[in-house]
Design an enzyme around this catalytic site. Structure first.
Site, mmCIF file in Angstrom:
data_model
loop_
_atom_site.group_PDB
_atom_site.id
_atom_site.type_symbol
_atom_site.label_atom_id
_atom_site.label_comp_id
_atom_site.label_asym_id
_atom_site.label_seq_id
_atom_site.Cartn_x
_atom_site.Cartn_y
_atom_site.Cartn_z
ATOM 1 N N LYS A 218 101.377 19.208 -11.147
ATOM 2 C CA LYS A 218 101.553 20.278 -10.166
ATOM 3 C C LYS A 218 103.032 20.420 -9.814
ATOM 4 O O LYS A 218 103.579 21.505 -9.800
ATOM 5 C CB LYS A 218 100.717 19.957 -8.927
ATOM 6 C CG LYS A 218 100.767 21.030 -7.883
ATOM 7 C CD LYS A 218 99.835 20.702 -6.735
ATOM 8 C CE LYS A 218 100.168 21.580 -5.554
ATOM 9 N NZ LYS A 218 99.422 21.219 -4.364
ATOM 10 N N GLU B 160 106.440 9.390 -13.730
ATOM 11 C CA GLU B 160 105.699 8.821 -14.860
ATOM 12 C C GLU B 160 105.360 9.909 -15.889
ATOM 13 O O GLU B 160 105.523 9.727 -17.108
ATOM 14 C CB GLU B 160 104.399 8.172 -14.378
ATOM 15 C CG GLU B 160 104.592 6.996 -13.436
ATOM 16 C CD GLU B 160 104.602 7.394 -11.970
ATOM 17 O OE1 GLU B 160 105.179 8.465 -11.647
ATOM 18 O OE2 GLU B 160 104.052 6.666 -11.145
ATOM 19 N N GLY C 24 96.051 17.895 -5.802
ATOM 20 C CA GLY C 24 95.949 17.233 -7.109
ATOM 21 C C GLY C 24 94.550 16.707 -7.381
ATOM 22 O O GLY C 24 93.973 16.944 -8.452
ATOM 23 N N ARG C 25 93.976 16.024 -6.409
ATOM 24 C CA ARG C 25 92.655 15.397 -6.640
ATOM 25 C C ARG C 25 91.517 16.406 -6.573
ATOM 26 O O ARG C 25 90.362 16.046 -6.727
ATOM 27 C CB ARG C 25 92.455 14.237 -5.662
ATOM 28 C CG ARG C 25 92.662 14.579 -4.198
ATOM 29 C CD ARG C 25 92.853 13.328 -3.350
ATOM 30 N NE ARG C 25 93.166 13.618 -1.956
ATOM 31 C CZ ARG C 25 94.390 13.822 -1.479
ATOM 32 N NH1 ARG C 25 95.429 13.790 -2.283
ATOM 33 N NH2 ARG C 25 94.585 14.054 -0.191
ATOM 34 N N GLU D 50 92.607 8.462 -1.393
ATOM 35 C CA GLU D 50 93.831 9.232 -1.148
ATOM 36 C C GLU D 50 93.560 10.297 -0.078
ATOM 37 O O GLU D 50 94.451 10.665 0.674
ATOM 38 C CB GLU D 50 94.348 9.876 -2.452
ATOM 39 C CG GLU D 50 95.821 10.263 -2.377
ATOM 40 C CD GLU D 50 96.413 10.740 -3.704
ATOM 41 O OE1 GLU D 50 95.926 11.751 -4.244
ATOM 42 O OE2 GLU D 50 97.371 10.112 -4.199
ATOM 43 N N HIS E 149 76.443 -7.943 -14.716
ATOM 44 C CA HIS E 149 76.753 -9.252 -15.282
ATOM 45 C C HIS E 149 78.120 -9.746 -14.826
ATOM 46 O O HIS E 149 78.694 -10.642 -15.438
ATOM 47 C CB HIS E 149 76.640 -9.185 -16.809
ATOM 48 C CG HIS E 149 75.269 -8.731 -17.220
ATOM 49 N ND1 HIS E 149 74.195 -9.583 -17.254
ATOM 50 C CD2 HIS E 149 74.780 -7.496 -17.504
ATOM 51 C CE1 HIS E 149 73.101 -8.894 -17.596
ATOM 52 N NE2 HIS E 149 73.436 -7.622 -17.742
ATOM 53 N N LYS F 263 107.522 5.660 -4.083
ATOM 54 C CA LYS F 263 108.248 6.485 -5.065
ATOM 55 C C LYS F 263 109.740 6.439 -4.786
ATOM 56 O O LYS F 263 110.552 6.278 -5.703
ATOM 57 C CB LYS F 263 107.791 7.946 -4.974
ATOM 58 C CG LYS F 263 106.415 8.224 -5.526
ATOM 59 C CD LYS F 263 106.132 9.723 -5.459
ATOM 60 C CE LYS F 263 104.668 10.027 -5.690
ATOM 61 N NZ LYS F 263 104.313 11.416 -5.485
HETATM 62 O O1 F6P Z 1 101.581 10.497 -6.060
HETATM 63 C C1 F6P Z 1 100.322 11.013 -5.754
HETATM 64 C C2 F6P Z 1 100.115 12.327 -6.388
HETATM 65 O O2 F6P Z 1 100.878 13.287 -5.742
HETATM 66 C C3 F6P Z 1 98.661 12.744 -6.424
HETATM 67 O O3 F6P Z 1 98.227 13.284 -5.234
HETATM 68 C C4 F6P Z 1 98.650 13.690 -7.577
HETATM 69 O O4 F6P Z 1 97.347 13.940 -8.040
HETATM 70 C C5 F6P Z 1 99.496 12.935 -8.547
HETATM 71 O O5 F6P Z 1 100.511 12.324 -7.754
HETATM 72 C C6 F6P Z 1 100.139 13.751 -9.637
HETATM 73 O O6 F6P Z 1 100.973 14.727 -9.118
HETATM 74 P P1 F6P Z 1 101.529 15.891 -10.039
HETATM 75 O O7 F6P Z 1 100.368 16.682 -10.508
HETATM 76 O O8 F6P Z 1 102.458 16.686 -9.170
HETATM 77 O O9 F6P Z 1 102.267 15.260 -11.184
#
Ligand code: F6P
Length: 498
Positions: free
Chosen positions: A199, A205, A258-259, A344, A375, A485
């Site tokens: 987003k 990452e 995002g979620r 979250e 198990h 972060k």
């Molecule tokens: O760091 C948390 C977060 O912002 C989540 O809420 C989100 O789903 C994820 O990182 C990825 O964010 P983006 O889609 O901006 O890379």
């Protein structure tokens, strides 16, 4: 909109009294006194069945929970959610994921974007999408993390073809280079397309993975080759995506959390895995659950009931964790998906007014697919010192050996019964007895198809929403992830290294 603390509601005090009076009543006794509860506490909505009869509650508790919900102004909050009001107050945004699956009633820009995503997926599936060297694409690698990974990954695992035919789908989320390395290992650069789902288009990452993917492509093509044709972005930050160099960029909007984004173009990889028809079915299933949540009476409303049961366990029975136990290999990623959705969203220690809450909010959500977990950690569920409420998620029918499916179903029922009723045989040594009285929900689907998966995920989304309303927290921000972060950025910028 009611932002008063839930503890000031009459329903809350009533629930405290009810908990003191009867929460220890054993489920064995509840069934003995009220054999009809097995029938009465079963509900159905939008194709999902929910059985609450193995919860440590009765009609009086359910009525008090409903009273609490109404005192917290649930109806008004629900209207605001569906109307796209800016209920994410700390970010001044709406949380309008229901608009993504509103079908003909979706905003025009949403419909157009879903159409574009479906057209891209169809082209890729038909082999008409060409990379830099003109070869058809046979591998899609989704680069994303959190909501830009977990939803599509779960849904592809749940619904995708096995073995993967035509388009092979991979995911890389971790910045550990071995994650991307694994996805690249059996991929051919000229035939690989990366979906950069982010987003913000700034998540460290994901961007590190995207740059590594670009290097991998460039090393495999003649120097100077433009490899942007091997990337599609899904993002709110179209300008950054364009600077990175992509063949196409599909928008998401600030009101898509995002979620809650698997319903948007973030679902592109899913559309590639299951095709346009399947993806639209997935959205339709979620829409059906939205309708149910909006229209069904609170007493028969699945998201409300699921949420209230969780409130009872967390706030009145003192349960600190919640286990998600899908008895379905295809739903094996559901616990990880729900961890983000629930923790979250509602893992908050201050309320909407910024006051410290004096009550528990989201429990720790964890779990694994049954029968595998039986198990390992089920020992603690049955005989440990903590009470862990569980969701047993059962799919009635599916492909494969019917006898194996019968065994799977029998284990789900047996585990729930063992937790609820225990084994109280004085002739047995203490270590062989089971205390029982350990609550669980049973959620049942007829089959695991795209429509039912959409219904199930929307059910959980609304459960989380209702709980956030009761707890008076903003379920749609995630400020708790920011400090780490920025500390990581600081550490990385140190000349002396880590
Ligand atoms: O760091 C948390 C977060 O912002 C989540 O809420 C989100 O789903 C994820 O990182 C990825 O964010 P983006 O889609 O901006 O890379």
């Amino acid at each position: 909109m009611n932002t008063a603390p839930p503890t000031s509601c009459a329903g809350w005090s009533q629930l405290e009294t009810l908990a003191r009076a009867g929460a220890d009543t054993h489920l064995r006794d509840r069934f003995a006194r009220d054999p009809a509860r097995g029938e009465r506490l079963r509900f159905e909505g939008a194709g999902v069945r929910l059985d609450l009869s193995l919860q440590r509650l009765d009609d009086a508790v359910l009525a008090a929970l409903q009273r609490l919900a109404s005192e917290r102004g649930l109806e008004a909050w629900r209207e605001a959610l569906f109307a796209g009001e800016r209920i994410n107050s700390t970010e001044n945004r709406a949380a309008w994921h229901t608009a993504l699956r509103a079908g003909a009633r979706a905003p025009a820009e949403v419909g157009a974007t879903i159409d574009r995503a479906c057209a891209i997926a169809t082209g890729l599936r038909a082999g008409t999408w060409r990379g830099a060297s003109g070869q058809p694409i046979d591998r899609i690698i989704n680069l994303g993390t959190g909501g830009s990974d977990l939803g599509p990954r779960l849904a592809c695992h749940a619904l995708g073809p096995v073995p993967s035919q035509g388009l092979g789908i991979r995911f890389a989320s971790n910045v550990d280079p071995e994650d991307l390395g694994r996805a690249l290992a059996d991929s051919v650069p000229a035939r690989t397309l990366f979906v950069i789902a982010s987003k913000t288009f700034s998540t460290q990452e994901t961007m590190a993975n995207a740059r590594a993917a670009r290097r991998w492509l460039e090393e495999a093509h003649p120097a100077g080759t433009d490899v942007s044709g091997h990337f599609i972005a899904v993002t709110e930050n179209i300008a950054s995506a364009a600077r990175f160099g992509v063949a196409d960029a599909l928008p998401v909007w600030d009101w898509v959390g995002g979620r809650y984004s698997v319903w948007s173009a973030v679902g592109l990889t899913l559309a590639c895995a299951i095709g346009e028809t399947g993806f639209r079915e997935f959205l339709a299933g979620a829409r059906e659950m939205d309708e149910h949540f909006l229209r069904a009476a609170p007493e028969r409303n699945l998201p409300i009931l699921l949420a209230l049961t969780g409130i009872w366990n967390t706030n009145f029975l003192g349960c600190a964790t919640h286990a998600v136990l899908p008895y379905s290999n295809r739903l094996g990623l559901l616990p990880a998906y729900l961890q983000q959705l629930e923790m979250e969203s509602n893992g908050k220690r201050v309320d909407r007014a910024g006051r410290e809450v004096g009550y528990a909010t989201a429990p720790v959500v964890w779990g694994a697919e049954g029968t595998v977990g039986q198990h390992s950690f089920h020992q603690l569920l049955h005989q440990g010192t903590q009470i862990v409420p569980a969701d047993f998620i059962v799919v009635r029918e599916g492909p494969g050996d019917p006898e194996m499916r019968r065994i799977l179903a029998a284990h789900a029922s047996a585990q729930a019964r063992a937790l609820a009723f225990g084994l109280d045989d004085a002739a047995l040594p203490a270590w062989r007895r089971h205390p029982g009285n350990r609550p669980s929900n049973r959620l049942e689907l007829d089959v695991l198809d795209a429509r039912n998966l959409g219904r199930l995920l929307a059910l959980y989304e609304h459960k989380v929403f209702v709980q956030g309303v009761i707890w008076n927290v903003n379920s749609f921000d995630q400020w708790g992830v920011e400090l780490g972060k920025s500390l990581a950025a600081g550490i990385l910028s140190r000349p002396q290294g880590i």
